[in-house]
Design an enzyme around this catalytic site. Structure first.
Site, PDB file in Angstrom:
ATOM      1  N   ASP A 350      28.371 -94.212  61.197  1.00 34.49           N
ATOM      2  CA  ASP A 350      29.328 -95.262  61.518  1.00 34.49           C
ATOM      3  C   ASP A 350      30.445 -94.589  62.316  1.00 34.49           C
ATOM      4  O   ASP A 350      30.554 -93.362  62.318  1.00 34.49           O
ATOM      5  CB  ASP A 350      29.856 -95.867  60.211  1.00 34.49           C
ATOM      6  CG  ASP A 350      30.898 -96.932  60.455  1.00 34.49           C
ATOM      7  OD1 ASP A 350      30.718 -97.714  61.396  1.00 34.49           O
ATOM      8  OD2 ASP A 350      31.886 -96.969  59.709  1.00 34.49           O
ATOM      9  N   ASP A 541      31.498 -96.042  55.525  1.00 34.95           N
ATOM     10  CA  ASP A 541      32.662 -96.088  54.637  1.00 34.95           C
ATOM     11  C   ASP A 541      32.358 -96.755  53.304  1.00 34.95           C
ATOM     12  O   ASP A 541      33.207 -96.835  52.432  1.00 34.95           O
ATOM     13  CB  ASP A 541      33.851 -96.770  55.320  1.00 34.95           C
ATOM     14  CG  ASP A 541      33.541 -98.217  55.705  1.00 34.95           C
ATOM     15  OD1 ASP A 541      32.543 -98.769  55.212  1.00 34.95           O
ATOM     16  OD2 ASP A 541      34.303 -98.798  56.490  1.00 34.95           O
ATOM     17  N   ASP A 545      29.327-101.260  55.156  1.00 29.35           N
ATOM     18  CA  ASP A 545      28.041-100.602  55.378  1.00 29.35           C
ATOM     19  C   ASP A 545      27.167-100.527  54.124  1.00 29.35           C
ATOM     20  O   ASP A 545      26.153 -99.830  54.131  1.00 29.35           O
ATOM     21  CB  ASP A 545      28.278 -99.182  55.910  1.00 29.35           C
ATOM     22  CG  ASP A 545      29.009 -99.191  57.238  1.00 29.35           C
ATOM     23  OD1 ASP A 545      28.689-100.053  58.070  1.00 29.35           O
ATOM     24  OD2 ASP A 545      29.901 -98.357  57.430  1.00 29.35           O
TER      25      ASP A 545
END
Length: 648
Positions: A350, A541, A545
């Site tokens: 990410d 995080d 996600d």
């Protein structure tokens, strides 16, 4: 050792458990040595007996000699025989307790009294060493996180009262003095605080936080008395949940551990059958068959075949790996994830909060006709009272604004206008400038990050670029990931694609996609997993996600200390918020696997050699027991190395 086996080595073929009746912790330091007294007593009597035999002392004959060695045998032999009987009652016939009991009693029947005592004594000593090593490994893990305070100063009826943290409610105010640990998670009510979060993150550098920021249980207050408003109950605090997670991690077996346990359950009865075969089958084929000689060979075979060193060295290796990871601020939810981490070849990242800080910072300041300091004084005056994240980033330029603004007016979708030092100051985007017929450089439109334009008295005087800054170790991490064999790197982000591509370019990640929803990320990871050779890890995080963390082979949460979802969903939690710890985790995983397989090869290899020598009459029981204890000791030393290795 009872607590070790019940909490950490469930059903580990009851290996090493004949020390269960000794409470290592009870009574402080003194009782730590009490468990060694039976072995010391047996050792003294054995050595004295061997000396008497060597000197051919007159009184040391017949019944006296037998009684002497029986007394030497009892302190170490009775616990083992007791465990053997308990195992038989529970339907588990073939254990190492049975093997050692048969071997040593057989030695006594053959008149080999010193050898019978020695076998059981060295077996007991080996178990004590193994138990101590397991306890140390377990203790290292627990000590890293079991920093929960026993009391809290809570504000009630106008004064602070000392109560148990379990009795403090959400919304109450607690006080933490200098040098004390924060007992519960909460929000800082004081203006600022300096906290040592080493017990939580592994980072020794003090962490300065401001009013309204989160405070985590287990942190140590460094500078001044602070007040915190409690946001979670004691049982739900981050430190309590992480401690519980780590303790439970040791019960989640790796595939290697599970294989060895199954192997030992099959292996032990086979050994007993082979020992019987060594005793009786030669009668059919050997002309000068002597029952006593072949029984002695079978007893040697039983001694060296004891699987305890093999069975205990595997979980001990994983304990070492889990403990080493915890020291570096990395939490694995089980040995199976520690095992799998080293096999990663595909890593999906990410962007926000993973490789970037997740907060706005000034990236560039460009002025025209003004010094940077004077330019920022005008800009900060306008932004001083704004709560917008971009305004906060600008206000971090220096401690406080020098000028004050008047008549501030917000222009929706464009920016802000105000009067500073008698001059009209415009702060906003290109639309704001165009509306007021103020020309700006064309190349500003090519900047993908957020740009704040400033005009004073209708003259464009400069701009500030605000961006989510890369973490300090982000670039180095990508280089090191490739060095450790991660062949495919990909970035997926919900942020604008242009910004995502720019960050990916800075990090030299060739594949990147922006503007994705959580379900889009999920589809991308599922597509990667269709490659049967890909072992896919996702780093995020742990909030938006969560679905991707759950579906990937290894889900890694960054900054998981403050995220409940991260702790629940991810398989690995990086508490320090540093992407470089992913590389550390991979290295620890690979070192742990290497040590575990070294121990397996060592144990099986040496045992096979001595078993063959024993069955062939080329090894005595002394050599068998020293080989067994030696293998166990080397396996322990090898596993303990993990606690002393450096990976960063």
């Amino acid at each position: 050792m009872n607590d070790i086996h019940n909490n950490s080595l469930p059903n580990e073929d009851q290996c090493c458990s004949h020390n269960h009746n000794h409470n290592v912790d009870a009574g402080g330091d003194t009782s730590k040595y009490k468990i060694y007294l039976p072995a010391i007593f047996s050792f003294v009597l054995l050595m004295a007996g061997i000396v008497f035999d060597y000197l051919d002392v007159e009184f040391f004959q017949g019944v006296i000699r037998i009684i002497w060695y029986v007394v030497a045998y009892m302190p170490v032999g009775l616990p083992v025989m007791k465990e053997g009987l308990e195992s038989i009652k529970q339907g588990d016939l073939f254990t190492e307790f049975l093997l050692m009991s048969i071997a040593t009693i057989g030695a006594f029947v053959l008149g080999e009294y010193p050898e019978g005592v020695a076998v059981m004594l060295f077996y007991a000593v080996g178990e004590l060493f193994q138990g101590a090593a397991v306890k140390k490994a377990k203790g290292n893990i627990k000590a890293l996180l079991d920093v929960r305070p026993k009391s809290a100063q809570v504000l009630r009826d106008g004064s602070y009262k000392t109560v148990s943290p379990e009795k403090v409610h959400i919304g109450e105010t607690i006080q933490i003095r200098v040098g004390e640990q924060v007992p519960l998670d909460g929000v800082l009510k004081s203006d600022k605080a300096s906290l040592n979060t080493a017990a939580l993150t592994g980072e020794s550098k003090p962490n300065t936080i401001l009013k309204g920021d989160k405070v985590f249980a287990g942190s140590i207050n460094l500078n001044q008395v602070i007040e915190v408003e409690v946001s979670k109950e004691f049982k739900d605090s981050s430190i309590s949940r992480i401690l519980d997670l780590v303790q439970n991690a040791t019960s989640r077996k790796s595939k290697t551990e599970l294989f060895i346990r199954k192997f030992a359950r099959i292996y032990t009865p086979i050994v007993v059958v082979l020992a019987i075969g060594i005793t009786v089958l030669p009668y059919l084929f050997v002309s000068d068959y002597v029952f006593r000689d072949w029984l002695y060979r079978a007893l040697i075979f039983l001694v060296i075949s004891c699987p305890c060193a093999l069975v205990i060295s595997i979980p001990l290796g994983y304990f070492g790996g889990l403990g080493a990871a915890s020291k570096h601020g990395i939490l694995f939810k089980g040995a199976s994830f520690l095992d799998a981490m080293g096999k990663i070849n595909t890593l999906v990242l990410d962007k926000t909060g993973t490789v970037t800080l997740g907060i706005f910072k000034i990236k560039q300041i460009k002025t025209f006709g003004l010094s940077e300091d004077e330019f920022m004084n005008y800009l900060m005056a306008i932004e001083a009272k704004s709560t917008h994240p971009i305004a906060k980033a600008i206000m971090h330029y220096k401690d406080k604004a020098v000028f004050e603004a008047e008549d501030i007016t917000e222009i929706a979708g464009q920016g802000v206008q105000g009067i500073v030092q008698g001059k009209i100051v415009l702060v906003g985007n290109t639309t704001l400038m165009e509306t007021h017929n103020i020309s700006v450089p064309e190349d500003l439109k090519r900047i993908v990050e957020s740009v704040v334009l400033v005009a004073i008295d209708s003259v464009f005087v400069g701009f500030v670029v605000i961006a989510d800054a890369l973490k300090i170790d982000a670039k180095d991490t990508i280089t090191k990931l490739r060095a450790v064999g991660v062949t495919k790197l990909m970035m997926l982000s919900g942020d604008k694609d242009s910004i995502t591509q720019q960050v990916a370019s800075e990090l030299q990640i060739s594949e990147a996609k922006g503007g994705l929803l959580p379900e889009d990320k999920l589809h991308e990871v599922e597509a990667l997993k269709k490659n049967s050779k890909a072992v896919v890890a996702f780093v995020g995080d742990g909030i938006n996600d969560a679905p991707v963390l759950a579906v990937s082979d290894i889900g890694i949460a960054m900054g998981g200390l403050g995220s409940d979802v991260a702790i629940e969903t991810a398989d690995v939690i990086i508490q320090t918020d540093q992407p470089s710890k992913i590389v550390t985790a991979i290295k620890i995983s690979r070192s742990t696997r290497a040590i575990v397989w070294q121990n397996i090869a060592l144990a099986i290899g040496v045992k096979l050699i001595v078993m063959i020598l024993g069955a062939g009459g080329l090894a005595t029981m002394w050599e068998a027991v020293f080989a067994d204890v030696g293998v166990a000791f080397l396996a322990i030393l090898n596993a303990v190395r993990l606690q002393r290795m450096h990976w960063d």
